[in-house]
Design a protein around this motif. Sequence first.
Motif, PDB file in Angstrom:
ATOM      1  N   PHE A 194     -21.176 -41.346  12.874  1.00 10.97           N
ATOM      2  CA  PHE A 194     -20.787 -42.516  13.661  1.00 10.97           C
ATOM      3  C   PHE A 194     -19.495 -43.131  13.121  1.00 10.97           C
ATOM      4  O   PHE A 194     -18.664 -43.627  13.884  1.00 10.97           O
ATOM      5  CB  PHE A 194     -21.901 -43.554  13.654  1.00 10.97           C
ATOM      6  N   LEU A 195     -19.333 -43.105  11.805  1.00 15.90           N
ATOM      7  CA  LEU A 195     -18.133 -43.707  11.217  1.00 15.90           C
ATOM      8  C   LEU A 195     -16.866 -42.967  11.640  1.00 15.90           C
ATOM      9  O   LEU A 195     -15.778 -43.545  11.640  1.00 15.90           O
ATOM     10  CB  LEU A 195     -18.237 -43.694   9.687  1.00 15.90           C
ATOM     11  N   ALA A 196     -17.016 -41.680  11.960  1.00 17.19           N
ATOM     12  CA  ALA A 196     -15.846 -40.876  12.323  1.00 17.19           C
ATOM     13  C   ALA A 196     -15.423 -41.061  13.778  1.00 17.19           C
ATOM     14  O   ALA A 196     -14.388 -40.543  14.184  1.00 17.19           O
ATOM     15  CB  ALA A 196     -16.135 -39.401  12.056  1.00 17.19           C
ATOM     16  N   ARG A 197     -16.192 -41.796  14.539  1.00 18.15           N
ATOM     17  CA  ARG A 197     -15.823 -41.984  15.951  1.00 18.15           C
ATOM     18  C   ARG A 197     -14.558 -42.849  16.041  1.00 18.15           C
ATOM     19  O   ARG A 197     -14.359 -43.756  15.216  1.00 18.15           O
ATOM     20  CB  ARG A 197     -16.976 -42.640  16.712  1.00 18.15           C
ATOM     21  N   PRO A 198     -13.717 -42.614  17.037  1.00 16.41           N
ATOM     22  CA  PRO A 198     -12.458 -43.370  17.139  1.00 16.41           C
ATOM     23  C   PRO A 198     -12.682 -44.883  17.189  1.00 16.41           C
ATOM     24  O   PRO A 198     -11.897 -45.656  16.626  1.00 16.41           O
ATOM     25  CB  PRO A 198     -11.840 -42.867  18.443  1.00 16.41           C
ATOM     26  N   GLU A 199     -13.740 -45.302  17.862  1.00 19.10           N
ATOM     27  CA  GLU A 199     -13.977 -46.744  17.989  1.00 19.10           C
ATOM     28  C   GLU A 199     -14.389 -47.396  16.665  1.00 19.10           C
ATOM     29  O   GLU A 199     -14.423 -48.615  16.559  1.00 19.10           O
ATOM     30  CB  GLU A 199     -15.028 -47.038  19.063  1.00 19.10           C
ATOM     31  N   MET A 200     -14.714 -46.561  15.653  1.00 16.39           N
ATOM     32  CA  MET A 200     -15.071 -47.109  14.346  1.00 16.39           C
ATOM     33  C   MET A 200     -13.881 -47.124  13.382  1.00 16.39           C
ATOM     34  O   MET A 200     -14.044 -47.365  12.187  1.00 16.39           O
ATOM     35  CB  MET A 200     -16.222 -46.314  13.735  1.00 16.39           C
ATOM     36  N   SER A 201     -12.710 -46.863  13.896  1.00 16.35           N
ATOM     37  CA  SER A 201     -11.527 -46.966  13.055  1.00 16.35           C
ATOM     38  C   SER A 201     -11.191 -48.442  12.843  1.00 16.35           C
ATOM     39  O   SER A 201     -11.123 -49.207  13.805  1.00 16.35           O
ATOM     40  CB  SER A 201     -10.354 -46.245  13.715  1.00 16.35           C
ATOM     41  N   LEU A 202     -10.961 -48.822  11.608  1.00 13.58           N
ATOM     42  CA  LEU A 202     -10.620 -50.223  11.334  1.00 13.58           C
ATOM     43  C   LEU A 202      -9.226 -50.570  11.828  1.00 13.58           C
ATOM     44  O   LEU A 202      -8.902 -51.731  12.049  1.00 13.58           O
ATOM     45  CB  LEU A 202     -10.735 -50.502   9.828  1.00 13.58           C
ATOM     46  N   ASP A 203      -8.380 -49.558  11.957  1.00 12.53           N
ATOM     47  CA  ASP A 203      -7.030 -49.787  12.474  1.00 12.53           C
ATOM     48  C   ASP A 203      -6.951 -49.312  13.916  1.00 12.53           C
ATOM     49  O   ASP A 203      -7.428 -48.230  14.248  1.00 12.53           O
ATOM     50  CB  ASP A 203      -6.004 -49.019  11.645  1.00 12.53           C
ATOM     51  N   GLU A 204      -6.313 -50.117  14.751  1.00  8.98           N
ATOM     52  CA  GLU A 204      -6.076 -49.680  16.120  1.00  8.98           C
ATOM     53  C   GLU A 204      -4.918 -48.695  16.142  1.00  8.98           C
ATOM     54  O   GLU A 204      -4.237 -48.507  15.131  1.00  8.98           O
ATOM     55  CB  GLU A 204      -5.743 -50.900  16.984  1.00  8.98           C
ATOM     56  N   ASP A 205      -4.681 -48.104  17.280  1.00  5.77           N
ATOM     57  CA  ASP A 205      -3.504 -47.260  17.447  1.00  5.77           C
ATOM     58  C   ASP A 205      -2.271 -48.070  17.024  1.00  5.77           C
ATOM     59  O   ASP A 205      -2.053 -49.178  17.532  1.00  5.77           O
ATOM     60  CB  ASP A 205      -3.401 -46.842  18.918  1.00  5.77           C
ATOM     61  N   PRO A 206      -1.467 -47.564  16.080  1.00  6.96           N
ATOM     62  CA  PRO A 206      -0.385 -48.399  15.527  1.00  6.96           C
ATOM     63  C   PRO A 206       0.655 -48.829  16.557  1.00  6.96           C
ATOM     64  O   PRO A 206       1.194 -49.932  16.471  1.00  6.96           O
ATOM     65  CB  PRO A 206       0.236 -47.507  14.444  1.00  6.96           C
ATOM     66  N   ASP A 207       0.928 -47.959  17.523  1.00  7.14           N
ATOM     67  CA  ASP A 207       1.945 -48.311  18.519  1.00  7.14           C
ATOM     68  C   ASP A 207       1.406 -49.346  19.504  1.00  7.14           C
ATOM     69  O   ASP A 207       2.118 -50.262  19.909  1.00  7.14           O
ATOM     70  CB  ASP A 207       2.397 -47.045  19.254  1.00  7.14           C
TER      71      ASP A 207
END
Lengths: 68, 422
Positions: free
Chosen positions: A26-39
């Motif tokens: 679950f941690l590897a899912r994109p929505e669990m990234s603490l940073d958003e898409d940088p651009d």
Amino acid sequence: MWVVTRVWVLAMLAGCATTSAWEREFLARPEMSLDEDPDEAALKQHYLGTREGAVGGSGGGGGGCGCN
Amino acid sequence: MRLQLTCLEAAASPSDPTSRERRQAPEPSQLTRAPTRLPPRRACVLLAFANAWLAATPAVAQEWSAGADLLVYTDTDAVQVVSPQAHVRRTLDDDGGMISARFTVDVVTAASVDVVTHATPSFRETRYELGLSASKAFGAHLPSMSYRYSHEPDYVSHGGQLGWRSRLGTPDSVLSLGYWLTHDLVLRHGTSRNAFSETAFTHDASISFAQTLSDRSLLRFGYGLVVQTGYLEKPYRHVPLFTSESVAAARADGTRLDRSSFDEYRESLRPPEEVPDLRIRHALSVRGLHHLPDVRTTLRLDYRFYFDDWGLLAHTIEPAVRTRIREAWDLTIFARVHRQDSASFWRRVYQIDEAGTVPSLRSVDRDLSAYTTLTAGGRFGWESTSVSLYVDLSVAHTRYDSFLYRDRLTALIARVGGRFFR
């Protein structure tokens, strides 16, 4: 402040345990990234910076798949 | 390629199998011919540096991505902003290493209260921004650097950043450090550079700590310190002044001083905005994420506490719910509440005292006033293995406690974008 202290202490206690690679599904899912898409985040921060008198507090790293 | 390899005999990492294989590949006859075609020394060094950077990269995740975004902003203060941006990125490793470039254009059309109160009907201005970033993982460490250049007719800004991110023993604990230094040159439209030219510096340092709490929960704490020095005013802002008599006269007339009436009661003197030349700003933040696998939903909560030495204090909270409708489709619903108190020298109406003294610090920058902004919106995303697209719409409503020109402001913000991966 008491709530913040509790959350901090819980975080520190949790830090004693290690999440294994096979537990990071679950941690590897994109929505669990603490940073958003940088651009995308740059565009958002730009307009927020022109609208709000407060700055900072965004960005950092960690979480997600376990990479930096 | 043979040419580069010849240049790079000493530069490539000897421990990296990819570079070792490459160095073994050329035939001896090829290597002996190469020196006759060597480029100039400087080009050779650059090639060596670039190839060493790429050769040291694990072969697992070398991926290009390109994308474009468009932001459209419009509000009830007659301000419209259209910001297209394009970017390209090459992933160097699985640990956050990448190189990227971004180009942004801002086209601002404004007939806002800031503009029309100075008897100017409207203006249009275009800003260009270029951003370059690079990072490279070395084991558990990820150093990074960035450069940003922004140009508009009356404002030129250069900024450089150094960052460091490290896993603290395990991937569950990550420490990040960053430092930005920005130099701004402030000019005034219609005025020569000799007559008006000011500078400002911004030092922006940050530290954050991210911690995995469980197999579905993450938490990050951050602290940011921003120190700004130099010219922090806006060169076009002038502050209307009143006397106790004119304020009393407005009250006697039953008139509330506001955008439509202030001109009738103000003094003829209208000095430029004046704020301190130093500003020290602090921001404490926390971000939490929790995944609910049964409903394929992620909860996010952001909170920021901000204060500075101008007396401004702010709280910002942003909850969000992101749910996966199908495997390729997701929907995010979010809200944002921003509440701030005014700077210590902020006044709705600045008054000259009986001795004729003008307040030494004065501003009509509404970002220094007390207000509350409520934002609500949604983001719809779609992604495949090679393409991702999103649409983000939000509405922001601001209520000012004590701003002479305006009590409320409503803004619509739309963002659309796409990414292409290869």
